[in-house]
Scaffold this motif. Sequence first.
Motif, PDB file in Angstrom:
ATOM      1  N   LEU A 170       0.830  -1.202   0.000  1.00 35.81           N
ATOM      2  CA  LEU A 170       0.000   0.000   0.000  1.00 35.81           C
ATOM      3  C   LEU A 170       0.867   1.256   0.000  1.00 35.81           C
ATOM      4  O   LEU A 170       0.570   2.226  -0.707  1.00 35.81           O
ATOM      5  N   ALA A 171       1.956   1.233   0.774  1.00 33.32           N
ATOM      6  CA  ALA A 171       2.864   2.387   0.785  1.00 33.32           C
ATOM      7  C   ALA A 171       3.475   2.599  -0.597  1.00 33.32           C
ATOM      8  O   ALA A 171       3.583   3.741  -1.076  1.00 33.32           O
ATOM      9  N   ALA A 172       3.849   1.531  -1.266  1.00 37.68           N
ATOM     10  CA  ALA A 172       4.444   1.643  -2.601  1.00 37.68           C
ATOM     11  C   ALA A 172       3.451   2.214  -3.596  1.00 37.68           C
ATOM     12  O   ALA A 172       3.850   2.859  -4.578  1.00 37.68           O
ATOM     13  N   GLN A 173       2.162   1.978  -3.367  1.00 35.84           N
ATOM     14  CA  GLN A 173       1.126   2.489  -4.262  1.00 35.84           C
ATOM     15  C   GLN A 173       0.721   3.926  -3.938  1.00 35.84           C
ATOM     16  O   GLN A 173      -0.168   4.477  -4.587  1.00 35.84           O
ATOM     17  N   GLY A 174       1.357   4.521  -2.913  1.00 33.73           N
ATOM     18  CA  GLY A 174       1.088   5.918  -2.595  1.00 33.73           C
ATOM     19  C   GLY A 174       0.099   6.143  -1.480  1.00 33.73           C
ATOM     20  O   GLY A 174      -0.383   7.275  -1.298  1.00 33.73           O
ATOM     21  N   LEU A 343      -1.446  -8.261  -1.137  1.00 28.02           N
ATOM     22  CA  LEU A 343      -0.618  -9.442  -0.868  1.00 28.02           C
ATOM     23  C   LEU A 343       0.032  -9.953  -2.156  1.00 28.02           C
ATOM     24  O   LEU A 343       1.177 -10.416  -2.155  1.00 28.02           O
ATOM     25  N   ASP A 344      -0.699  -9.866  -3.261  1.00 20.46           N
ATOM     26  CA  ASP A 344      -0.217 -10.368  -4.545  1.00 20.46           C
ATOM     27  C   ASP A 344       0.688  -9.386  -5.288  1.00 20.46           C
ATOM     28  O   ASP A 344       1.340  -9.767  -6.268  1.00 20.46           O
ATOM     29  N   ALA A 345       0.729  -8.147  -4.847  1.00 17.82           N
ATOM     30  CA  ALA A 345       1.517  -7.135  -5.557  1.00 17.82           C
ATOM     31  C   ALA A 345       2.993  -7.529  -5.584  1.00 17.82           C
ATOM     32  O   ALA A 345       3.497  -8.143  -4.645  1.00 17.82           O
ATOM     33  N   PRO A 346       3.715  -7.178  -6.660  1.00 13.84           N
ATOM     34  CA  PRO A 346       5.134  -7.563  -6.759  1.00 13.84           C
ATOM     35  C   PRO A 346       5.968  -6.974  -5.625  1.00 13.84           C
ATOM     36  O   PRO A 346       5.703  -5.870  -5.144  1.00 13.84           O
ATOM     37  N   ALA A 347       6.962  -7.738  -5.200  1.00 13.78           N
ATOM     38  CA  ALA A 347       7.915  -7.266  -4.192  1.00 13.78           C
ATOM     39  C   ALA A 347       9.305  -7.726  -4.609  1.00 13.78           C
ATOM     40  O   ALA A 347       9.518  -8.915  -4.837  1.00 13.78           O
ATOM     41  N   THR A 349      12.266  -8.355  -3.225  1.00 16.38           N
ATOM     42  CA  THR A 349      13.081  -8.668  -2.056  1.00 16.38           C
ATOM     43  C   THR A 349      13.355 -10.168  -2.054  1.00 16.38           C
ATOM     44  O   THR A 349      12.484 -10.958  -2.424  1.00 16.38           O
ATOM     45  N   PRO A 350      14.546 -10.588  -1.620  1.00 13.38           N
ATOM     46  CA  PRO A 350      14.845 -12.022  -1.613  1.00 13.38           C
ATOM     47  C   PRO A 350      14.044 -12.798  -0.586  1.00 13.38           C
ATOM     48  O   PRO A 350      13.850 -14.010  -0.720  1.00 13.38           O
ATOM     49  N   GLY A 351      13.553 -12.140   0.449  1.00 10.68           N
ATOM     50  CA  GLY A 351      12.834 -12.850   1.497  1.00 10.68           C
ATOM     51  C   GLY A 351      11.408 -13.204   1.144  1.00 10.68           C
ATOM     52  O   GLY A 351      10.848 -14.150   1.706  1.00 10.68           O
ATOM     53  N   TRP A 352      10.788 -12.439   0.226  1.00 12.85           N
ATOM     54  CA  TRP A 352       9.400 -12.691  -0.118  1.00 12.85           C
ATOM     55  C   TRP A 352       9.358 -13.698  -1.264  1.00 12.85           C
ATOM     56  O   TRP A 352       9.712 -13.401  -2.385  1.00 12.85           O
ATOM     57  N   LYS A 353       8.907 -14.908  -0.951  1.00  8.40           N
ATOM     58  CA  LYS A 353       8.894 -15.976  -1.946  1.00  8.40           C
ATOM     59  C   LYS A 353       7.729 -15.790  -2.913  1.00  8.40           C
ATOM     60  O   LYS A 353       6.722 -15.163  -2.602  1.00  8.40           O
ATOM     61  N   TRP A 354       7.882 -16.414  -4.061  1.00  5.20           N
ATOM     62  CA  TRP A 354       6.839 -16.378  -5.079  1.00  5.20           C
ATOM     63  C   TRP A 354       5.549 -16.977  -4.551  1.00  5.20           C
ATOM     64  O   TRP A 354       5.563 -17.942  -3.780  1.00  5.20           O
TER      65      TRP A 354
END
Length: 587
Positions: A170-174, A343-347, A349-354
Amino acid sequence: MALQKHLLNDPDTLVVDSLTGLCAVNNQLSFDPPNKVVYKSKLDRSKVALICGGGSGHEPSHAGFVGEGMLSAAVCGNVFASPNSSQVRRGIDLVENDAGTLILVKNYTGDILNFGLAAEQYAAEHAEKSNKVKFLVVGDDVAVGKTQGGIVGRRGLAGVVLVYKIAGALAAQGGTLDEVYSVAEWTAGRIGTIGVGLEHCHVPGTAPPSSHLSPTEIEIGLGIHNEAGNKRLTPVPPLTELIPLLIDYIASTTDAERGFLPFKNDGSDEVVLLVNNLGGMSELEIGGIVRAARDELHKRQIGVRRVLAGTRVSICPASPSLSFFSPRADDSTANAVKLLALLDAPAQTPGWKWNSAAPPITPTPLAPAATASTTSRSSAARIAAPQPAEFLAAMQRACAAIAAAEPEITRMDTIAGDGDCGLTLKAGAQGVEKAIKAGGITGTDLAADVVAVAKVAENEMGGTSGALYSIFFSALAQGLQSSANGATTVTPELWGSALSEALTKLYTYTRARPPSRTLVDPLAAFVEAFSSAGFAAAVKAAAAAAEHTKDVDAKAGRSAYVDTAVLRGEKVPDPGAWGVKTILEAL
C-alpha cells in the motif's frame, strides 16, 4: 559442552558478514555496518517509509524483506537481541521522508522499548513531524493464551511478515501514513500463528542448550527464542493428527483462551495459509505440511484464498509454523479483494517468496488405479509351484528378513552410497507382503506372481534398485513362460533356464558385471551356480560374492563415487549386494 557445527569467521562478526552478503544478493540495498541498518538505496521520499527490525538469527526476517514493494529499512540487533535505540534512530533518519514513517515491531519487550524510545526521541527533536511517525506492535502467537499473556499479549511470529507485505504494498502504491497504518493494524489483528518445535534452537558460537526434546518428542507453541511451548507430544504424531490439532489452536471458537480470530466455523470462513519453515526443514516436508493443512481446511469448509510456503522467519532447528490470515471483513468482501491484491503485488526482495496470486485448486479424490487386464494371461499355461503354501511362506520369510536387516543395510549405504538402500528394499518387501495378503501372489501361477513382484519393485521401490529388480523379475516371468514347454509345475531345470534368461536381459540394461561391487555380484553368482550345483549351493555362492564386495573396487553404482580407501577401511559390503544375500538366504 562441545559446540554445534556452524560455518562462520567469528560469532562477533556474523551479523555484519551476513548483512553484507545480503546487500550483494540485493543490489538495491545499502548498509550502515556500525548500526546494522539495511535500507533502500533509492528511496522515494514522497511515499510512506516502513521500518522493522529486531534480533538477528531469524533470516530472512528482517532485512530480507527490505526492497521495492515492501520495507524501506531494517534495523538488526545481535543474534536474538534487540538493537539499541541509537541504531533504530539511525534507521529512522536514513528513511526520513515527506509522507511519514511506520515502525513495525514484533511483540517483544526489548524491541518495543528500543524502537519506541527512538520514535519518541525523533518526535521530540522534530516537533513539526511528530505526527509523521507511527508505531505498531504485532503479535500473532496463539500458543500463549489470553490469561497467560495477560497485559503482555501475544508474541510475534511469522505472521508479522504478512503485515510487512500488505502495508508495504500500500505504501508503494502511494497510500497515506494513516491509510498504511490502518491496513497494517487491521491485518495484524486478524492473523494467528502456531509453531511446532522439533528441537530447541542454538545461537551460533555458543554452547547448545541444556534442554532438549527427545527423539520422539515435539513441542507445540515453541517460541522463536527458545521460549517454552504450550505442550509436548510423544510420540511424534503423523500430519493427519498433528495438523488438526494446530488448526484448532488458531480456529477454535470454543477455546476462550485462544479465540483471537473471528472464525465462525460455519462454512463462510476464508484464510490465507502460510506454512513457514522455521529453519532446517526440507522442502519435501514443507510440501507435505502444505498438503495436510490444505486438506484439513477443506474438510472443515474453510476456504483457502492463498497458500504461501517457505522460510519467512527462522530459528536454528528444523521446525515449522502455521499462520492463518483472515482477510474478509464481517460486513463485506470488499476488504478481502483489496487485501489480497496488496498481498499479490510484486515485491523485489529475496525474502518474499513467489506465490501464485490465486486460490489453490480444490482437492479432489484420487481416481482409482486402473487394474491390469488378465485377458492376455488367460490363454497362457499356468505354471504352479509344487507346494504353493511353502512358496508363499518362503516369500514371507524373505520379506521379514529384509525388514529386520533394514537398519544394517541403511548403515552400510550411509557409508557406501546415499543412505536409502535399506528403506528402498524394505518398501519393496512391504509391497510384496501386501500383494500376498491381497491374493495377488498365490504360488499357483508363478509367471503372474513374478510379474506382481516386478510391479511392486517398480511402484514401491523406485530408483535404480527398483528398476533393476523390476527388469530382472519381468524377464524372469518371460523366461518361465518361454521355457515351460507345456509344463504345469515348475522344475529346477525350468527355474534355471528362466534365471539365466533374466540375467542375460538384465545385462542389456546395466554395464555392471561381476565383480563390480553391486547387487549384480551375488545375483550372477546365484544364477550361474543354480543349474550346475543346485539351490543351496547357489545361495552359498551368492553369500560369498556379497561378502567379497568388501574387498572389491566399485565399478558401477553409487559406490563408484565414494573414495575406495574409505570403503576398504570401513570393510563395508555393498548394501545392494547384501540385500540380495538376505533375500536368498531367507528363501
